[in-house]
Design a protein around this motif. Structure first.
Motif, PDB file in Angstrom:
ATOM      1  N   ILE A 212      -9.423   6.143 -12.890  1.00  0.00           N
ATOM      2  CA  ILE A 212      -8.288   6.596 -12.078  1.00  0.00           C
ATOM      3  C   ILE A 212      -8.438   8.058 -11.663  1.00  0.00           C
ATOM      4  O   ILE A 212      -7.809   8.496 -10.699  1.00  0.00           O
ATOM      5  CB  ILE A 212      -6.937   6.366 -12.779  1.00  0.00           C
ATOM      6  CG1 ILE A 212      -6.799   7.226 -14.032  1.00  0.00           C
ATOM      7  CG2 ILE A 212      -6.716   4.906 -13.078  1.00  0.00           C
ATOM      8  CD1 ILE A 212      -5.381   7.265 -14.579  1.00  0.00           C
TER       9      ILE A 212
ATOM     10  N   LYS B 285      -4.650  -1.891  -2.683  1.00  0.00           N
ATOM     11  CA  LYS B 285      -5.750  -0.975  -2.362  1.00  0.00           C
ATOM     12  C   LYS B 285      -6.410  -0.430  -3.622  1.00  0.00           C
ATOM     13  O   LYS B 285      -7.601  -0.092  -3.607  1.00  0.00           O
ATOM     14  CB  LYS B 285      -5.246   0.181  -1.497  1.00  0.00           C
ATOM     15  CG  LYS B 285      -5.026  -0.195  -0.038  1.00  0.00           C
ATOM     16  CD  LYS B 285      -4.709   1.026   0.805  1.00  0.00           C
ATOM     17  CE  LYS B 285      -4.607   0.657   2.294  1.00  0.00           C
ATOM     18  NZ  LYS B 285      -4.250   1.833   3.119  1.00  0.00           N
ATOM     19  N   TYR B 286      -5.640  -0.345  -4.718  1.00  0.00           N
ATOM     20  CA  TYR B 286      -6.209   0.177  -5.955  1.00  0.00           C
ATOM     21  C   TYR B 286      -7.267  -0.752  -6.536  1.00  0.00           C
ATOM     22  O   TYR B 286      -8.072  -0.334  -7.382  1.00  0.00           O
ATOM     23  CB  TYR B 286      -5.112   0.399  -6.995  1.00  0.00           C
ATOM     24  CG  TYR B 286      -4.131   1.500  -6.659  1.00  0.00           C
ATOM     25  CD1 TYR B 286      -4.408   2.442  -5.675  1.00  0.00           C
ATOM     26  CD2 TYR B 286      -2.922   1.605  -7.337  1.00  0.00           C
ATOM     27  CE1 TYR B 286      -3.506   3.460  -5.372  1.00  0.00           C
ATOM     28  CE2 TYR B 286      -2.008   2.612  -7.048  1.00  0.00           C
ATOM     29  CZ  TYR B 286      -2.308   3.530  -6.062  1.00  0.00           C
ATOM     30  OH  TYR B 286      -1.406   4.527  -5.777  1.00  0.00           O
ATOM     31  N   THR B 287      -7.278  -2.008  -6.108  1.00  0.00           N
ATOM     32  CA  THR B 287      -8.242  -2.964  -6.652  1.00  0.00           C
ATOM     33  C   THR B 287      -9.535  -3.031  -5.847  1.00  0.00           C
ATOM     34  O   THR B 287     -10.499  -3.662  -6.282  1.00  0.00           O
ATOM     35  CB  THR B 287      -7.636  -4.382  -6.707  1.00  0.00           C
ATOM     36  OG1 THR B 287      -7.499  -4.905  -5.379  1.00  0.00           O
ATOM     37  CG2 THR B 287      -6.274  -4.374  -7.374  1.00  0.00           C
TER      38      THR B 287
ATOM     39  N   TYR C 277      -3.884   5.592 -20.019  1.00  0.00           N
ATOM     40  CA  TYR C 277      -4.857   5.060 -19.060  1.00  0.00           C
ATOM     41  C   TYR C 277      -6.181   4.792 -19.759  1.00  0.00           C
ATOM     42  O   TYR C 277      -6.323   5.008 -20.968  1.00  0.00           O
ATOM     43  CB  TYR C 277      -5.019   5.981 -17.849  1.00  0.00           C
ATOM     44  CG  TYR C 277      -5.381   7.424 -18.144  1.00  0.00           C
ATOM     45  CD1 TYR C 277      -6.703   7.849 -18.101  1.00  0.00           C
ATOM     46  CD2 TYR C 277      -4.390   8.375 -18.426  1.00  0.00           C
ATOM     47  CE1 TYR C 277      -7.046   9.174 -18.334  1.00  0.00           C
ATOM     48  CE2 TYR C 277      -4.719   9.704 -18.658  1.00  0.00           C
ATOM     49  CZ  TYR C 277      -6.049  10.093 -18.615  1.00  0.00           C
ATOM     50  OH  TYR C 277      -6.376  11.406 -18.853  1.00  0.00           O
TER      51      TYR C 277
ATOM     52  N   ILE D 284      -6.182   8.116  -8.063  1.00  0.00           N
ATOM     53  CA  ILE D 284      -4.879   7.610  -8.492  1.00  0.00           C
ATOM     54  C   ILE D 284      -4.243   8.550  -9.505  1.00  0.00           C
ATOM     55  O   ILE D 284      -3.031   8.816  -9.467  1.00  0.00           O
ATOM     56  CB  ILE D 284      -5.018   6.195  -9.084  1.00  0.00           C
ATOM     57  CG1 ILE D 284      -5.562   5.231  -8.028  1.00  0.00           C
ATOM     58  CG2 ILE D 284      -3.682   5.693  -9.625  1.00  0.00           C
ATOM     59  CD1 ILE D 284      -5.926   3.863  -8.577  1.00  0.00           C
TER      60      ILE D 284
ATOM     61  N   ASN E 277      -0.255  -1.935  -5.929  1.00  0.00           N
ATOM     62  CA  ASN E 277      -0.881  -1.542  -4.670  1.00  0.00           C
ATOM     63  C   ASN E 277      -2.257  -2.203  -4.595  1.00  0.00           C
ATOM     64  O   ASN E 277      -3.182  -1.804  -5.310  1.00  0.00           O
ATOM     65  CB  ASN E 277      -1.028  -0.031  -4.593  1.00  0.00           C
ATOM     66  CG  ASN E 277      -1.588   0.438  -3.256  1.00  0.00           C
ATOM     67  OD1 ASN E 277      -2.195  -0.334  -2.518  1.00  0.00           O
ATOM     68  ND2 ASN E 277      -1.414   1.712  -2.944  1.00  0.00           N
TER      69      ASN E 277
ATOM     70  N   ASP F 158       0.806  -1.221   0.000  1.00  0.00           N
ATOM     71  CA  ASP F 158       0.000   0.000   0.000  1.00  0.00           C
ATOM     72  C   ASP F 158       0.841   1.274   0.000  1.00  0.00           C
ATOM     73  O   ASP F 158       0.290   2.365  -0.124  1.00  0.00           O
ATOM     74  CB  ASP F 158      -0.997   0.005   1.165  1.00  0.00           C
ATOM     75  CG  ASP F 158      -0.346  -0.152   2.521  1.00  0.00           C
ATOM     76  OD1 ASP F 158       0.898  -0.218   2.582  1.00  0.00           O
ATOM     77  OD2 ASP F 158      -1.073  -0.207   3.529  1.00  0.00           O
TER      78      ASP F 158
ATOM     79  N   ASN G  82     -11.033   7.822  -8.553  1.00  0.00           N
ATOM     80  CA  ASN G  82     -10.547   7.242  -7.296  1.00  0.00           C
ATOM     81  C   ASN G  82      -9.275   7.902  -6.762  1.00  0.00           C
ATOM     82  O   ASN G  82      -8.732   7.489  -5.747  1.00  0.00           O
ATOM     83  CB  ASN G  82     -10.343   5.724  -7.434  1.00  0.00           C
ATOM     84  CG  ASN G  82      -9.364   5.361  -8.531  1.00  0.00           C
ATOM     85  OD1 ASN G  82      -8.460   6.119  -8.863  1.00  0.00           O
ATOM     86  ND2 ASN G  82      -9.547   4.180  -9.114  1.00  0.00           N
TER      87      ASN G  82
ATOM     88  N   THR H  74      -3.929  -1.360 -11.518  1.00  0.00           N
ATOM     89  CA  THR H  74      -5.142  -1.066 -10.763  1.00  0.00           C
ATOM     90  C   THR H  74      -6.123  -2.234 -10.740  1.00  0.00           C
ATOM     91  O   THR H  74      -7.192  -2.129 -10.141  1.00  0.00           O
ATOM     92  CB  THR H  74      -5.868   0.161 -11.350  1.00  0.00           C
ATOM     93  OG1 THR H  74      -6.266  -0.135 -12.699  1.00  0.00           O
ATOM     94  CG2 THR H  74      -4.961   1.382 -11.332  1.00  0.00           C
TER      95      THR H  74
ATOM     96  N   THR I 232     -11.896  -0.963  -5.177  1.00  0.00           N
ATOM     97  CA  THR I 232     -13.097  -0.275  -5.664  1.00  0.00           C
ATOM     98  C   THR I 232     -13.660  -0.895  -6.936  1.00  0.00           C
ATOM     99  O   THR I 232     -14.654  -0.412  -7.475  1.00  0.00           O
ATOM    100  CB  THR I 232     -12.792   1.210  -5.922  1.00  0.00           C
ATOM    101  OG1 THR I 232     -11.728   1.324  -6.885  1.00  0.00           O
ATOM    102  CG2 THR I 232     -12.379   1.919  -4.646  1.00  0.00           C
TER     103      THR I 232
END
Length: 389
Positions: free
Chosen positions: A43, A183-185, A38, A48, A181, A17, A46, A141, A187
């Protein structure tokens, strides 16, 4: 293990994280002009995007943005990226997104300085780049494809109804670094999460279901599959379970960074079948794999009973006492089907938009490979699609 092989994977991983804080150090290794690639804008929603832009600015980079990379990146989008990178005189490509964005970045890397049409050169003739390629970095992500640590790229040509992947031989095409990371997954919608889970699982299976020798790679694969089953059940019950999601992300990377392919011939026919469905319907990749897997495995089962029985016992804990090898093998596939339904995966191609009338085109769009236990002919491919409706 039989045969000979070499192994090299130069991708540097930053996991956890706090992993994004290492992006600035990596950016120092490359030139000033960065093309930020992207997808559809999640992104930005959220946060990023802002975090990445802040690091790029602090590193003094000139940033050109290329948004809108779709889940099945198209040839037209690749042409758009080539034009943008040439205009900027891009020094490196930074992909922020899921596997499709990472795949796209690698396809772009080998195409920007190529004088030939990339579709013909890389996805029809499967040639290697002779031009200078651009370095790629990834901020992942979504867990699933393993694209963050391999040299594969998949591009869709809607006009020709083809979706084709090319795994490049040169390790310099692998991302130079990837930031993972978990945490990016958190959501991600459930549909995308479970599609990614099945993509991970099938990557392992495509390598596992080949060869008859006693191979260390198979033991590693079984461990990865058991971990995936455990973590996927926890993640479906509690999507915000960081530990489960971190294990899924780590398993995804090791499922397709070529480690468990060592000493294996590998199958990849489910991917060929699924990619044909994806080219026709633009359906989510992991769901196309799920929709054809069981029918393919049931079709080849009798050609590989020992391996399917081992799969049942070692991955699904099927009791083998008093049963024939075929009974054990079929019970293993039944357990796999139950797990797939528990996750909420798509179990047929009709739900993805495929129809009986599409079958001739689906067959035409399926590359037939020879690495598995049974080399299919076109009539068998058609029958698997019919059973998958």
């Amino acid at each position: 293990m039989l045969g000979n092989f070499s192994y090299c994977n130069p991708t540097k991983l930053y996991f956890g994280d706090d992993s994004l804080k290492f992006l600035g150090n990596e950016l120092k290794k490359y030139g000033d002009n960065v093309l930020l690639v992207y997808g559809g804008g999640s992104i930005k929603r959220n946060g990023i995007y802002e975090d990445v832009i802040e690091i790029l600015r602090a590193a003094g980079k000139n940033v050109a943005e290329l948004p809108g990379v779709m889940p099945n990146p198209t040839l037209q989008k690749l042409y758009e990226g080539i034009e943008a990178a040439r205009k900027q005189r891009t020094d490196m490509i930074l992909a922020v997104g899921g596997g499709s964005v990472c795949d796209y970045a690698k396809a772009l890397s080998v195409s920007v300085n190529c004088s030939e049409d990339p579709w013909d050169k890389y996805f029809i003739r499967f040639e290697e780049p002779e031009c200078e390629t651009l370095p790629v970095g990834c901020v992942l992500t979504m867990a699933g494809t393993g694209s963050e640590m391999n040299a594969g790229a998949v591009i869709t040509n809607p006009e020709k109804k083809l979706k084709i992947g090319h795994v490049f031989a040169d390790e310099k095409i692998m991302p130079r670094f990837s930031i993972l990371n978990p945490k990016y997954t958190l959501t991600l919608p459930k549909y995308q999460m479970v599609a990614g889970v099945y993509d991970i699982f099938n990557h392992i299976c495509e390598q596992y279901f080949s060869g008859d020798d006693d191979n260390t790679s198979d033991y590693i694969s079984e461990g990865l599959m058991r971990s995936l089953l455990h973590s996927s059940r926890k993640a479906v019950k509690d999507p915000l379970n960081y530990e489960a999601r971190s294990n899924l992300m780590w398993t995804a990377t090791w499922a397709l960074n070529t480690l468990v392919a060592k000493g294996k011939s590998c199958d990849w026919m489910i991917h060929m079948l699924g990619q044909s469905v994806g080219a026709m319907t633009n359906a989510t990749h992991g769901m196309t794999l799920a929709a054809v897997s069981l029918q393919y495995y049931r079709h080849i089962l009798t050609y590989a009973l020992p391996k399917f029985a081992r799969f049942a016992a070692n991955v699904w804990d099927v009791c083998v006492n008093g049963k024939t090898e075929e009974e054990i093998a079929r019970e293993g596939l039944a357990a796999m089907e139950g797990w797939m339904k528990h996750l909420g995966l798509v179990m047929n191609i009709t739900e993805l938009g495929a129809t009986k009338e599409m079958i001739p085109d689906l067959v035409k769009g399926t590359l037939i490979l020879k690495g598995g236990y049974k080399v299919l002919d076109e009539s068998e491919v058609a029958e698997i699609f019919r059973r998958s409706l």
